[in-house]
Design a protein around this motif. Structure first.
Motif, PDB file in Angstrom:
ATOM      1  N   ALA A  10       0.829  -1.214   0.000  1.00 24.30           N
ATOM      2  CA  ALA A  10       0.000   0.000   0.000  1.00 24.30           C
ATOM      3  C   ALA A  10       0.860   1.259   0.000  1.00 24.30           C
ATOM      4  CB  ALA A  10      -0.934  -0.016   1.207  1.00 24.30           C
ATOM      5  N   LEU A  11       1.885   1.290   0.841  1.00 25.24           N
ATOM      6  CA  LEU A  11       2.746   2.468   0.911  1.00 25.24           C
ATOM      7  C   LEU A  11       3.573   2.642  -0.360  1.00 25.24           C
ATOM      8  CD1 LEU A  11       3.981   2.241   4.618  1.00 25.24           C
ATOM      9  CD2 LEU A  11       2.371   3.891   3.651  1.00 25.24           C
ATOM     10  N   CYS A  12       4.117   1.529  -0.860  1.00 32.48           N
ATOM     11  CA  CYS A  12       4.905   1.595  -2.089  1.00 32.48           C
ATOM     12  C   CYS A  12       4.052   2.079  -3.259  1.00 32.48           C
ATOM     13  CB  CYS A  12       5.493   0.215  -2.375  1.00 32.48           C
ATOM     14  SG  CYS A  12       6.711   0.183  -3.703  1.00 32.48           S
ATOM     15  N   HIS A  13       2.856   1.528  -3.386  1.00 33.44           N
ATOM     16  CA  HIS A  13       1.934   1.951  -4.448  1.00 33.44           C
ATOM     17  C   HIS A  13       1.571   3.421  -4.302  1.00 33.44           C
ATOM     18  CE1 HIS A  13      -2.271   2.508  -5.924  1.00 33.44           C
ATOM     19  NE2 HIS A  13      -1.758   1.931  -6.994  1.00 33.44           N
ATOM     20  N   ALA A  14       1.264   3.858  -3.079  1.00 32.74           N
ATOM     21  CA  ALA A  14       0.877   5.252  -2.861  1.00 32.74           C
ATOM     22  C   ALA A  14       2.020   6.209  -3.204  1.00 32.74           C
ATOM     23  CB  ALA A  14       0.448   5.451  -1.403  1.00 32.74           C
ATOM     24  N   ILE A  15       3.235   5.847  -2.806  1.00 31.74           N
ATOM     25  CA  ILE A  15       4.382   6.731  -3.061  1.00 31.74           C
ATOM     26  C   ILE A  15       4.588   6.930  -4.555  1.00 31.74           C
ATOM     27  CG2 ILE A  15       6.908   6.805  -2.980  1.00 31.74           C
ATOM     28  CD1 ILE A  15       6.735   5.745  -0.140  1.00 31.74           C
ATOM     29  N   LEU A 158      13.029  26.888  -4.405  1.00 28.13           N
ATOM     30  CA  LEU A 158      13.884  25.706  -4.303  1.00 28.13           C
ATOM     31  C   LEU A 158      13.678  24.809  -5.518  1.00 28.13           C
ATOM     32  CD1 LEU A 158      13.318  24.991  -0.510  1.00 28.13           C
ATOM     33  CD2 LEU A 158      15.238  26.187  -1.570  1.00 28.13           C
ATOM     34  N   HIS A 159      14.330  23.653  -5.529  1.00 27.26           N
ATOM     35  CA  HIS A 159      14.260  22.734  -6.665  1.00 27.26           C
ATOM     36  C   HIS A 159      13.363  21.569  -6.265  1.00 27.26           C
ATOM     37  CE1 HIS A 159      15.149  21.206 -10.470  1.00 27.26           C
ATOM     38  NE2 HIS A 159      16.475  21.296 -10.482  1.00 27.26           N
ATOM     39  N   PRO A 160      12.030  21.681  -6.406  1.00 28.89           N
ATOM     40  CA  PRO A 160      11.134  20.660  -5.859  1.00 28.89           C
ATOM     41  C   PRO A 160      11.229  19.311  -6.538  1.00 28.89           C
ATOM     42  CG  PRO A 160       9.909  22.246  -7.190  1.00 28.89           C
ATOM     43  CD  PRO A 160      11.298  22.783  -7.062  1.00 28.89           C
ATOM     44  N   ILE A 161      11.880  19.220  -7.707  1.00 28.03           N
ATOM     45  CA  ILE A 161      12.009  17.931  -8.368  1.00 28.03           C
ATOM     46  C   ILE A 161      12.802  16.955  -7.495  1.00 28.03           C
ATOM     47  CG2 ILE A 161      14.121  18.498  -9.601  1.00 28.03           C
ATOM     48  CD1 ILE A 161      11.195  16.450 -10.984  1.00 28.03           C
ATOM     49  N   LYS A 162      13.671  17.499  -6.629  1.00 24.33           N
ATOM     50  CA  LYS A 162      14.442  16.637  -5.733  1.00 24.33           C
ATOM     51  C   LYS A 162      13.536  15.912  -4.736  1.00 24.33           C
ATOM     52  CE  LYS A 162      18.600  19.496  -6.066  1.00 24.33           C
ATOM     53  NZ  LYS A 162      19.558  20.377  -5.351  1.00 24.33           N
ATOM     54  N   LEU A 163      12.385  16.518  -4.418  1.00 28.35           N
ATOM     55  CA  LEU A 163      11.423  15.846  -3.565  1.00 28.35           C
ATOM     56  C   LEU A 163      10.937  14.554  -4.211  1.00 28.35           C
ATOM     57  CD1 LEU A 163       9.384  15.724  -1.170  1.00 28.35           C
ATOM     58  CD2 LEU A 163       7.845  17.118  -2.579  1.00 28.35           C
ATOM     59  N   LEU A 164      10.698  14.593  -5.511  1.00 31.20           N
ATOM     60  CA  LEU A 164      10.242  13.401  -6.213  1.00 31.20           C
ATOM     61  C   LEU A 164      11.326  12.326  -6.233  1.00 31.20           C
ATOM     62  CD1 LEU A 164       8.334  15.015  -9.228  1.00 31.20           C
ATOM     63  CD2 LEU A 164       7.533  14.498  -6.912  1.00 31.20           C
ATOM     64  N   VAL A 165      12.587  12.744  -6.369  1.00 31.62           N
ATOM     65  CA  VAL A 165      13.694  11.778  -6.314  1.00 31.62           C
ATOM     66  C   VAL A 165      13.703  11.067  -4.963  1.00 31.62           C
ATOM     67  CG1 VAL A 165      16.193  11.481  -6.415  1.00 31.62           C
ATOM     68  CG2 VAL A 165      15.079  13.112  -7.940  1.00 31.62           C
ATOM     69  N   GLY A 166      13.591  11.853  -3.886  1.00 27.07           N
ATOM     70  CA  GLY A 166      13.601  11.269  -2.545  1.00 27.07           C
ATOM     71  C   GLY A 166      12.456  10.301  -2.323  1.00 27.07           C
ATOM     72  N   LEU A 167      11.262  10.662  -2.783  1.00 38.01           N
ATOM     73  CA  LEU A 167      10.110   9.781  -2.618  1.00 38.01           C
ATOM     74  C   LEU A 167      10.281   8.489  -3.411  1.00 38.01           C
ATOM     75  CD1 LEU A 167       7.140  12.331  -2.771  1.00 38.01           C
ATOM     76  CD2 LEU A 167       7.946  11.053  -0.769  1.00 38.01           C
ATOM     77  N   ALA A 168      10.807   8.600  -4.634  1.00 42.48           N
ATOM     78  CA  ALA A 168      11.015   7.405  -5.448  1.00 42.48           C
ATOM     79  C   ALA A 168      12.035   6.463  -4.799  1.00 42.48           C
ATOM     80  CB  ALA A 168      11.466   7.791  -6.854  1.00 42.48           C
ATOM     81  N   VAL A 169      13.076   7.015  -4.209  1.00 43.20           N
ATOM     82  CA  VAL A 169      14.074   6.183  -3.521  1.00 43.20           C
ATOM     83  C   VAL A 169      13.439   5.479  -2.320  1.00 43.20           C
ATOM     84  CG1 VAL A 169      16.199   6.252  -2.157  1.00 43.20           C
ATOM     85  CG2 VAL A 169      16.051   7.536  -4.292  1.00 43.20           C
ATOM     86  N   ILE A 170      12.589   6.184  -1.576  1.00 44.70           N
ATOM     87  CA  ILE A 170      11.883   5.558  -0.451  1.00 44.70           C
ATOM     88  C   ILE A 170      11.009   4.412  -0.955  1.00 44.70           C
ATOM     89  CG2 ILE A 170      10.126   5.930   1.319  1.00 44.70           C
ATOM     90  CD1 ILE A 170      11.228   8.758   1.659  1.00 44.70           C
ATOM     91  N   VAL A 172      11.489   2.510  -3.582  1.00 41.79           N
ATOM     92  CA  VAL A 172      12.354   1.362  -3.893  1.00 41.79           C
ATOM     93  C   VAL A 172      12.759   0.643  -2.606  1.00 41.79           C
ATOM     94  CG1 VAL A 172      14.584   0.669  -4.839  1.00 41.79           C
ATOM     95  CG2 VAL A 172      13.216   2.376  -6.028  1.00 41.79           C
ATOM     96  N   GLY A 173      13.087   1.414  -1.561  1.00 42.59           N
ATOM     97  CA  GLY A 173      13.464   0.798  -0.290  1.00 42.59           C
ATOM     98  C   GLY A 173      12.340  -0.030   0.314  1.00 42.59           C
ATOM     99  N   LEU A 174      11.112   0.484   0.252  1.00 43.81           N
ATOM    100  CA  LEU A 174       9.968  -0.268   0.775  1.00 43.81           C
ATOM    101  C   LEU A 174       9.753  -1.562  -0.001  1.00 43.81           C
ATOM    102  CD1 LEU A 174       7.399   2.604   1.418  1.00 43.81           C
ATOM    103  CD2 LEU A 174       8.659   1.293   3.132  1.00 43.81           C
ATOM    104  N   PHE A 175       9.920  -1.487  -1.319  1.00 45.84           N
ATOM    105  CA  PHE A 175       9.724  -2.700  -2.103  1.00 45.84           C
ATOM    106  C   PHE A 175      10.812  -3.725  -1.815  1.00 45.84           C
ATOM    107  CE2 PHE A 175      10.220  -5.313  -5.928  1.00 45.84           C
ATOM    108  CZ  PHE A 175       8.961  -5.878  -5.954  1.00 45.84           C
ATOM    109  N   MET A 176      12.042  -3.292  -1.610  1.00 45.67           N
ATOM    110  CA  MET A 176      13.109  -4.229  -1.270  1.00 45.67           C
ATOM    111  C   MET A 176      12.825  -4.914   0.063  1.00 45.67           C
ATOM    112  SD  MET A 176      15.144  -4.313  -3.769  1.00 45.67           S
ATOM    113  CE  MET A 176      16.450  -5.270  -2.990  1.00 45.67           C
ATOM    114  N   ARG A 177      12.262  -4.157   0.999  1.00 46.57           N
ATOM    115  CA  ARG A 177      11.859  -4.765   2.269  1.00 46.57           C
ATOM    116  C   ARG A 177      10.783  -5.822   2.024  1.00 46.57           C
ATOM    117  NH1 ARG A 177      12.218  -7.346   6.778  1.00 46.57           N
ATOM    118  NH2 ARG A 177      10.397  -7.145   8.117  1.00 46.57           N
TER     119      ARG A 177
END
Length: 262
Positions: A10-15, A158-170, A172-177
């Motif tokens: 659910a969290l991975c899909h939502a992110i 600021l450069h808000p596109i970096k927010l999307l990078v951070g969320l996408a990395v999170i 990936v981490g949730l899916f690896m878990r």
């Protein structure tokens, strides 16, 4: 729906849905700011994202019905999303916009469909409606928060596109878990309740033998014998006197339709 596996999905899909939705809503402005495109060209390049979903999402859904596992495609699509957003955020001068948006578009066409398909294998049939309702609620909450934060960062220069990078990395981490969580044999969503219970008991006894689990199996075996036919009383008496041994726990399972056909 109380399992860790469901909430990770659910969290991975939502992110990822939130990341793609925010990018879709602001993609023209992002491309205009980063690459200096005019409004017409920015809109044309941004249209690659929904176009990829129209062309690829149905095929991805059909493939997920036939593939034995969706873990590898999900991971590849998630990495493609991270690569696309990272290229937009840090490599705008060297990576063409079409390549960045193309990676995001392919990921957008695959990830939501594949992640939703996982719910089918995690949640039992009687709870799937509630499960999809929970998924939509989590996505809606994420959309509210992400759009508000994205707009605030953009307003601050600021450069808000970096927010999307951070969320996408999170994501990936949730899916690896999720990948590294042991999957019990009763986790399939298409099992009947009695089959699920029998498999859960066998799994518990196999990974952590204890008297309670063994007693459950002995009771289950006794019920099966007592309802087997006219010799139920004699069988019960023979077991009580030690005439027959209880089969190993690993051999206890429900009869399947394939067994009945033999």
């Amino acid at each position: 729906m109380r399992s860790e596996r469901f909430w990770l999905v659910a969290l991975c899909h939502a992110i990822f849905v939130v990341v793609f939705k925010v990018f879709e809503n602001f993609s023209s402005a992002i491309l205009k700011t980063i690459y200096g495109y005019d409004v017409e060209k920015a809109g044309f390049v941004a249209s690659l994202v929904p176009l990829a979903s129209v062309l690829l999402a149905p095929a991805v859904g059909l493939a997920s019905d036939r593939a034995p596992s969706a873990a590898a495609p999900i991971l590849l699509a998630a990495v493609a999303a991270v690569a696309g957003f990272t290229s937009l955020a840090f490599g705008a001068t060297t990576v063409p916009a079409a390549l960045c948006v193309g990676l995001i578009a392919i990921s957008h066409a695959c990830l939501p469909t594949l992640l939703l398909a996982l719910v089918r294998d995690i949640v039992k049939v009687s709870s799937r409606g509630a499960a999809f309702g929970v998924l939509e609620t989590v996505v809606a909450v994420g959309n509210v928060v992400a759009h508000a934060v994205f707009g605030y960062l953009a307003q601050q220069g600021l450069h808000p596109i970096k927010l999307l990078v951070g969320l996408a990395v999170i994501g990936v981490g949730l899916f690896m878990r999720l990948v590294y969580i042991p999957t019990p044999p009763d986790a399939r969503g298409d099992l009947a309740d009695d089959e699920r219970s029998a498999l859960r008991d066998a799994w518990t006894a196999r990974i952590a033998p204890n008297p309670t689990a063994e007693a459950k199996h002995r009771a289950w075996l006794g019920q099966e014998r007592s309802t087997a036919g006219g010799d139920a009383g004699g069988d019960a008496g023979g077991d009580a006197g030690g005439g027959r041994a209880i089969p190993p726990l690993d051999d206890l399972r429900r009869e399947t339709p394939a067994d009945r056909d033999r």
